[in-house]
Design a protein around this motif. Structure first.
Motif, PDB file in Angstrom:
ATOM      1  N   ARG A 195       0.836  -1.206   0.000  1.00  0.00           N
ATOM      2  CA  ARG A 195       0.000   0.000   0.000  1.00  0.00           C
ATOM      3  C   ARG A 195       0.865   1.246   0.000  1.00  0.00           C
ATOM      4  O   ARG A 195       0.377   2.360  -0.164  1.00  0.00           O
ATOM      5  CB  ARG A 195      -0.859   0.045   1.269  1.00  0.00           C
ATOM      6  N   VAL A 196       2.151   1.067   0.249  1.00  0.00           N
ATOM      7  CA  VAL A 196       3.040   2.197   0.452  1.00  0.00           C
ATOM      8  C   VAL A 196       4.128   2.185  -0.602  1.00  0.00           C
ATOM      9  O   VAL A 196       4.683   1.130  -0.908  1.00  0.00           O
ATOM     10  CB  VAL A 196       3.690   2.123   1.843  1.00  0.00           C
ATOM     11  N   LYS A 197       4.424   3.329  -1.157  1.00  0.00           N
ATOM     12  CA  LYS A 197       5.371   3.371  -2.262  1.00  0.00           C
ATOM     13  C   LYS A 197       6.744   3.893  -1.852  1.00  0.00           C
ATOM     14  O   LYS A 197       7.689   3.862  -2.619  1.00  0.00           O
ATOM     15  CB  LYS A 197       4.816   4.262  -3.385  1.00  0.00           C
ATOM     16  N   CYS A 198       6.847   4.362  -0.621  1.00  0.00           N
ATOM     17  CA  CYS A 198       8.080   5.048  -0.230  1.00  0.00           C
ATOM     18  C   CYS A 198       9.089   4.112   0.416  1.00  0.00           C
ATOM     19  O   CYS A 198      10.092   4.540   0.966  1.00  0.00           O
ATOM     20  CB  CYS A 198       7.762   6.173   0.741  1.00  0.00           C
ATOM     21  N   LEU A 199       8.828   2.839   0.373  1.00  0.00           N
ATOM     22  CA  LEU A 199       9.703   1.910   1.075  1.00  0.00           C
ATOM     23  C   LEU A 199      11.149   2.026   0.617  1.00  0.00           C
ATOM     24  O   LEU A 199      12.074   1.811   1.386  1.00  0.00           O
ATOM     25  CB  LEU A 199       9.235   0.466   0.882  1.00  0.00           C
ATOM     26  N   LYS A 200      11.332   2.399  -0.643  1.00  0.00           N
ATOM     27  CA  LYS A 200      12.687   2.469  -1.158  1.00  0.00           C
ATOM     28  C   LYS A 200      13.534   3.474  -0.378  1.00  0.00           C
ATOM     29  O   LYS A 200      14.677   3.189  -0.011  1.00  0.00           O
ATOM     30  CB  LYS A 200      12.663   2.832  -2.645  1.00  0.00           C
ATOM     31  N   SER A 201      12.953   4.631  -0.099  1.00  0.00           N
ATOM     32  CA  SER A 201      13.726   5.642   0.634  1.00  0.00           C
ATOM     33  C   SER A 201      13.948   5.196   2.078  1.00  0.00           C
ATOM     34  O   SER A 201      14.989   5.470   2.678  1.00  0.00           O
ATOM     35  CB  SER A 201      13.030   7.007   0.584  1.00  0.00           C
ATOM     36  N   LEU A 202      12.962   4.480   2.599  1.00  0.00           N
ATOM     37  CA  LEU A 202      13.137   3.963   3.959  1.00  0.00           C
ATOM     38  C   LEU A 202      14.308   2.990   3.995  1.00  0.00           C
ATOM     39  O   LEU A 202      15.189   3.085   4.852  1.00  0.00           O
ATOM     40  CB  LEU A 202      11.853   3.267   4.405  1.00  0.00           C
ATOM     41  N   PHE A 203      14.347   2.100   3.016  1.00  0.00           N
ATOM     42  CA  PHE A 203      15.406   1.111   3.035  1.00  0.00           C
ATOM     43  C   PHE A 203      16.771   1.718   2.729  1.00  0.00           C
ATOM     44  O   PHE A 203      17.781   1.237   3.225  1.00  0.00           O
ATOM     45  CB  PHE A 203      15.091  -0.026   2.067  1.00  0.00           C
ATOM     46  N   SER A 204      16.769   2.791   1.951  1.00  0.00           N
ATOM     47  CA  SER A 204      18.072   3.394   1.672  1.00  0.00           C
ATOM     48  C   SER A 204      18.619   4.041   2.944  1.00  0.00           C
ATOM     49  O   SER A 204      19.829   4.073   3.164  1.00  0.00           O
ATOM     50  CB  SER A 204      17.983   4.383   0.512  1.00  0.00           C
ATOM     51  N   CYS A 205      17.719   4.507   3.788  1.00  0.00           N
ATOM     52  CA  CYS A 205      18.158   5.038   5.083  1.00  0.00           C
ATOM     53  C   CYS A 205      18.715   3.924   5.952  1.00  0.00           C
ATOM     54  O   CYS A 205      19.806   4.035   6.508  1.00  0.00           O
ATOM     55  CB  CYS A 205      16.992   5.722   5.806  1.00  0.00           C
ATOM     56  N   ILE A 206      17.958   2.851   6.041  1.00  0.00           N
ATOM     57  CA  ILE A 206      18.413   1.703   6.828  1.00  0.00           C
ATOM     58  C   ILE A 206      19.778   1.251   6.306  1.00  0.00           C
ATOM     59  O   ILE A 206      20.701   0.974   7.065  1.00  0.00           O
ATOM     60  CB  ILE A 206      17.416   0.538   6.703  1.00  0.00           C
TER      61      ILE A 206
END
Lengths: 108, 108
Positions: free
Chosen positions: A81-92
């Motif tokens: 449902r969420v499209k921003c996971l990529k930026s979250l994972f790049s932070c991680i």
DNA sequence: TGCCTATTTGCATGATTAGCCAATTATGTG
DNA sequence: CACATAATTGGCTAATCATGCAAATAGGCA
């Protein structure tokens, strides 16, 4: 903002992070980000745990609002449902990298 | 990439997310993002739990590579090691907002 | 209807987590 | 040195979590 509201906000955020904070659930999110939707049976193969376990992982992601599901026939399809996971994972990932650098410093 | 390596990567990411997945720890990160560094005693007041509890939360954040610490005199100061938290939280927040929209749909 | 498949839920178990209090360590100060 | 403060660690308990097996639910299909 009241302290009470603030507290609730932290709790809500924490619950979303907690839903993501498991290797199998991260893998599920990863697989779902590669396809439009995937059924539980296929996800079960990917994860390699009992289907009941995978089903519970998926329902945690769903409760957190990260995925949604739709039943068609006997199968249930899950979708992000969420499209921003990529930026979250790049932070991680940057935490991971930073850690590697730190470890290299220690070793050198 | 081997399955083994992939698995380790998911585990590492999960451990970082797990370190963040608690209201008090999110609050700690929040406070640390507002100042350059803060001592445990001040953070303890902000959180309102026993200092031993706060200390353990901080060491979890430290183990995950999210914060670092420096002892000066009798006090220990904690600092964020990661600068991208803002984008991470904006992602989390979009999950929250998406949820609110969903709930409103259900109610209307 | 009866059987098969996909998924979820009940239940039991072992593992992990959060929290507090008490004890310990380390530092500063009289 | 004796005492106070800051922080961490040990030990305990209650709560939550992860997992698999078995049972229940629900949808196809003969």
């Amino acid at each position: 903002m009241s302290t009470k509201t603030e507290q609730l906000r932290y709790e809500k955020r924490a619950s979303i992070l907690k839903a993501l904070a498991h290797p199998s659930r991260l893998k599920l999110v990863d697989k779902l980000s590669e396809a439009d939707e995937v059924c539980v049976c296929d996800l079960t193969e990917v994860i390699g745990s009992d289907m009941s376990t995978v089903s519970r992982h998926l329902s945690q992601l769903k409760n957190a609002g990260i995925v949604e599901s739709e039943k068609r026939g006997q199968m249930v399809f899950y979708r992000l449902r969420v499209k921003c996971l990529k930026s979250l994972f790049s932070c991680i990932e940057s935490v991971v990298k930073c850690d590697v650098n730190q470890n290299m410093k220690v070793l050198s």
